[in-house]
Write a protein that holds these residues in place. Structure first.
Motif, PDB file in Angstrom:
ATOM      1  N   LEU A   1       7.154  35.959  -5.915  1.00 16.07           N
ATOM      2  CA  LEU A   1       8.549  35.818  -5.485  1.00 16.07           C
ATOM      3  C   LEU A   1       8.701  34.633  -4.533  1.00 16.07           C
ATOM      4  O   LEU A   1       9.710  33.919  -4.567  1.00 16.07           O
ATOM      5  CB  LEU A   1       9.007  37.110  -4.809  1.00 16.07           C
ATOM      6  CG  LEU A   1      10.522  37.312  -4.653  1.00 16.07           C
ATOM      7  CD1 LEU A   1      11.229  37.223  -5.988  1.00 16.07           C
ATOM      8  CD2 LEU A   1      10.810  38.650  -3.986  1.00 16.07           C
ATOM      9  N   ALA A   2       7.676  34.407  -3.687  1.00 10.43           N
ATOM     10  CA  ALA A   2       7.707  33.251  -2.791  1.00 10.43           C
ATOM     11  C   ALA A   2       7.661  31.940  -3.574  1.00 10.43           C
ATOM     12  O   ALA A   2       8.338  30.969  -3.230  1.00 10.43           O
ATOM     13  CB  ALA A   2       6.537  33.324  -1.814  1.00 10.43           C
TER      14      ALA A   2
ATOM     15  N   ASN B   1       2.866  38.725 -12.780  1.00 14.32           N
ATOM     16  CA  ASN B   1       3.734  38.910 -11.611  1.00 14.32           C
ATOM     17  C   ASN B   1       5.095  38.253 -11.825  1.00 14.32           C
ATOM     18  O   ASN B   1       6.131  38.812 -11.429  1.00 14.32           O
ATOM     19  CB  ASN B   1       3.069  38.327 -10.366  1.00 14.32           C
ATOM     20  CG  ASN B   1       1.872  39.139  -9.913  1.00 14.32           C
ATOM     21  OD1 ASN B   1       1.890  40.367  -9.981  1.00 14.32           O
ATOM     22  ND2 ASN B   1       0.819  38.468  -9.450  1.00 14.32           N
ATOM     23  N   TYR B   2       5.093  37.077 -12.446  1.00 14.79           N
ATOM     24  CA  TYR B   2       6.363  36.404 -12.722  1.00 14.79           C
ATOM     25  C   TYR B   2       7.172  37.181 -13.762  1.00 14.79           C
ATOM     26  O   TYR B   2       8.406  37.219 -13.696  1.00 14.79           O
ATOM     27  CB  TYR B   2       6.105  34.975 -13.201  1.00 14.79           C
ATOM     28  CG  TYR B   2       5.523  34.084 -12.135  1.00 14.79           C
ATOM     29  CD1 TYR B   2       6.345  33.451 -11.210  1.00 14.79           C
ATOM     30  CD2 TYR B   2       4.152  33.871 -12.042  1.00 14.79           C
ATOM     31  CE1 TYR B   2       5.816  32.629 -10.221  1.00 14.79           C
ATOM     32  CE2 TYR B   2       3.608  33.061 -11.057  1.00 14.79           C
ATOM     33  CZ  TYR B   2       4.442  32.442 -10.154  1.00 14.79           C
ATOM     34  OH  TYR B   2       3.925  31.640  -9.166  1.00 14.79           O
ATOM     35  N   SER B   3       6.486  37.796 -14.713  1.00 18.43           N
ATOM     36  CA  SER B   3       7.181  38.635 -15.697  1.00 18.43           C
ATOM     37  C   SER B   3       7.853  39.816 -15.018  1.00 18.43           C
ATOM     38  O   SER B   3       8.974  40.210 -15.378  1.00 18.43           O
ATOM     39  CB  SER B   3       6.198  39.132 -16.763  1.00 18.43           C
ATOM     40  OG  SER B   3       5.629  38.053 -17.468  1.00 18.43           O
TER      41      SER B   3
ATOM     42  N   ASN C   1      -2.571  36.266  -9.718  1.00 17.59           N
ATOM     43  CA  ASN C   1      -3.515  37.370  -9.742  1.00 17.59           C
ATOM     44  C   ASN C   1      -2.765  38.699  -9.751  1.00 17.59           C
ATOM     45  O   ASN C   1      -1.886  38.939  -8.916  1.00 17.59           O
ATOM     46  CB  ASN C   1      -4.431  37.304  -8.519  1.00 17.59           C
ATOM     47  CG  ASN C   1      -5.547  38.333  -8.580  1.00 17.59           C
ATOM     48  OD1 ASN C   1      -5.820  38.899  -9.638  1.00 17.59           O
ATOM     49  ND2 ASN C   1      -6.185  38.566  -7.448  1.00 17.59           N
ATOM     50  N   SER C   2      -3.074  39.565 -10.679  1.00 15.28           N
ATOM     51  CA  SER C   2      -2.415  40.868 -10.816  1.00 15.28           C
ATOM     52  C   SER C   2      -3.443  41.895 -11.265  1.00 15.28           C
ATOM     53  O   SER C   2      -4.558  41.531 -11.675  1.00 15.28           O
ATOM     54  CB  SER C   2      -1.266  40.786 -11.814  1.00 15.28           C
ATOM     55  OG  SER C   2      -1.755  40.555 -13.121  1.00 15.28           O
TER      56      SER C   2
ATOM     57  N   TYR D   1      14.812  42.514  -8.556  1.00 24.39           N
ATOM     58  CA  TYR D   1      14.403  41.221  -8.012  1.00 24.39           C
ATOM     59  C   TYR D   1      15.378  40.117  -8.427  1.00 24.39           C
ATOM     60  O   TYR D   1      15.616  39.173  -7.660  1.00 24.39           O
ATOM     61  CB  TYR D   1      12.989  40.882  -8.459  1.00 24.39           C
ATOM     62  CG  TYR D   1      11.952  41.820  -7.892  1.00 24.39           C
ATOM     63  CD1 TYR D   1      11.874  42.045  -6.518  1.00 24.39           C
ATOM     64  CD2 TYR D   1      11.060  42.494  -8.713  1.00 24.39           C
ATOM     65  CE1 TYR D   1      10.938  42.916  -5.983  1.00 24.39           C
ATOM     66  CE2 TYR D   1      10.118  43.370  -8.186  1.00 24.39           C
ATOM     67  CZ  TYR D   1      10.065  43.586  -6.826  1.00 24.39           C
ATOM     68  OH  TYR D   1       9.142  44.446  -6.308  1.00 24.39           O
ATOM     69  N   LEU D   2      15.940  40.224  -9.606  1.00 28.06           N
ATOM     70  CA  LEU D   2      16.963  39.255 -10.016  1.00 28.06           C
ATOM     71  C   LEU D   2      18.197  39.361  -9.131  1.00 28.06           C
ATOM     72  O   LEU D   2      18.842  38.355  -8.827  1.00 28.06           O
ATOM     73  CB  LEU D   2      17.340  39.473 -11.481  1.00 28.06           C
ATOM     74  CG  LEU D   2      16.276  39.082 -12.520  1.00 28.06           C
ATOM     75  CD1 LEU D   2      16.756  39.424 -13.924  1.00 28.06           C
ATOM     76  CD2 LEU D   2      15.948  37.592 -12.430  1.00 28.06           C
ATOM     77  N   GLN D   3      18.522  40.584  -8.714  1.00 24.61           N
ATOM     78  CA  GLN D   3      19.641  40.766  -7.781  1.00 24.61           C
ATOM     79  C   GLN D   3      19.333  40.103  -6.440  1.00 24.61           C
ATOM     80  O   GLN D   3      20.211  39.493  -5.814  1.00 24.61           O
ATOM     81  CB  GLN D   3      19.926  42.249  -7.576  1.00 24.61           C
ATOM     82  CG  GLN D   3      21.134  42.517  -6.679  1.00 24.61           C
ATOM     83  CD  GLN D   3      21.249  43.983  -6.278  1.00 24.61           C
ATOM     84  OE1 GLN D   3      20.311  44.547  -5.726  1.00 24.61           O
ATOM     85  NE2 GLN D   3      22.391  44.591  -6.563  1.00 24.61           N
TER      86      GLN D   3
END
Length: 280
Positions: free
Chosen positions: A253-254, A48-50, A39-40, A58-60
């Motif tokens: 992220l979780a 959200n995953y994009s 949900n966004s 977030y990749l860091q």
């Protein structure tokens, strides 16, 4: 036949409270997080995953979490293997003391552990000053990635010892004696007998240590006050609204963290099957 069916139904009835507890506190929250991750503001989907995989920030966080978890688990399991093997060769009183100490220190984490390391290895920590005066180190930053690896390794080692120590009971002394009588060197014994027997325990312990490090939050937060970029810190910050309140992105992220653990578990099972085939 009737008594057998009655016993089976009684066992299922006894299992029912655990099943309800597991669904209420494990499956339901995970399903809720998974649903909210889709949900966004743009609507339902993978937005959200994009954002997670399209953001270098977030990749860091993912990279730092994996690096700290991997190196602390690797160092922890190496020390735990040496320690567990040594405990089998020493006096029982010393063994009991070390196991009791390991049991205590494996639960010594969070805020008290962070403060203890600040006192010992902070910029003006007692041990840091002593090592600098002795010329062993020039500088050490406890609040960096290297410092966090040292900190995480501290609570990984006793947990690894507690998990690996029973596995060494599977190595019988007469196997070593028989191998020596047949002319096998210690290296050949460990390569062909010792390591294949211990492989399932080693892999299982390594996975547990990885999960333990990936999910750690209180220790790294107390040490860095949330300024170091790891996944648990980012999730908590988005849920608490320290910078911006975005629980749906935190859910995504979780779920990435859950996915990493699922991938590690799948690889663990695959390696276990390979080890069983090699042992045969």
């Amino acid at each position: 036949m009737k008594s057998s069916n009655r016993g089976r139904w009684l066992a299922l009835l006894c299992l029912l409270p655990f099943a309800l507890f597991f669904i209420a506190f494990q499956i339901a929250p995970l399903a809720w997080v998974a649903l909210n991750s889709l949900n966004s503001p743009e609507g339902w989907g993978l937005a959200n995953y994009s954002k997670v995989f399209g953001s270098r920030f977030y990749l860091q966080a993912i990279k730092h979490s994996l690096q700290i978890a991997f190196w602390s688990s690797l160092i922890g399991i190496v020390v735990a293997v040496i320690g567990s093997y040594s405990l089998h060769r020493v006096d029982s009183k010393l063994r009991d003391f070390v196991m009791a100490f390991s049991n205590m220190t494996s639960n010594f984490a969070g805020v008290p552990l962070a403060f203890a390391f600040i006192i010992l290895l902070g910029f003006n920590g007692a041990l840091t000053i002593l090592l600098k005066q002795a010329g062993v180190i020039e500088d050490f930053n406890l609040y960096s990635k290297t410092g966090l690896i040292v900190l995480y390794t501290y609570f990984q080692i006793p947990l690894g010892v507690l998990l690996l120590y029973p596995a060494f009971d599977a190595l019988r002394e007469d196997w070593r004696e028989s191998a020596a009588l047949l002319g096998a060197s210690p290296w050949q014994f460990w390569r062909h007998i010792g390591l294949p027997v211990l492989t399932p325990a080693l892999l299982g312990t390594f996975v547990i240590l990885l999960a333990n490090a990936l999910g750690a939050y209180a220790t790294v937060y107390a040490l860095t006050t949330g300024n170091f970029n790891v996944m648990t810190i980012r999730i908590a910050a988005m849920v608490a609204g320290d910078i911006a309140l975005n629980p749906n992105l935190a859910s995504a992220l979780a779920m990435v963290l859950v996915g990493l653990m699922a991938l590690i578990t799948v690889v663990h099972q695959w390696l276990l099957k390979r080890s069983y085939h090699v042992a045969r």
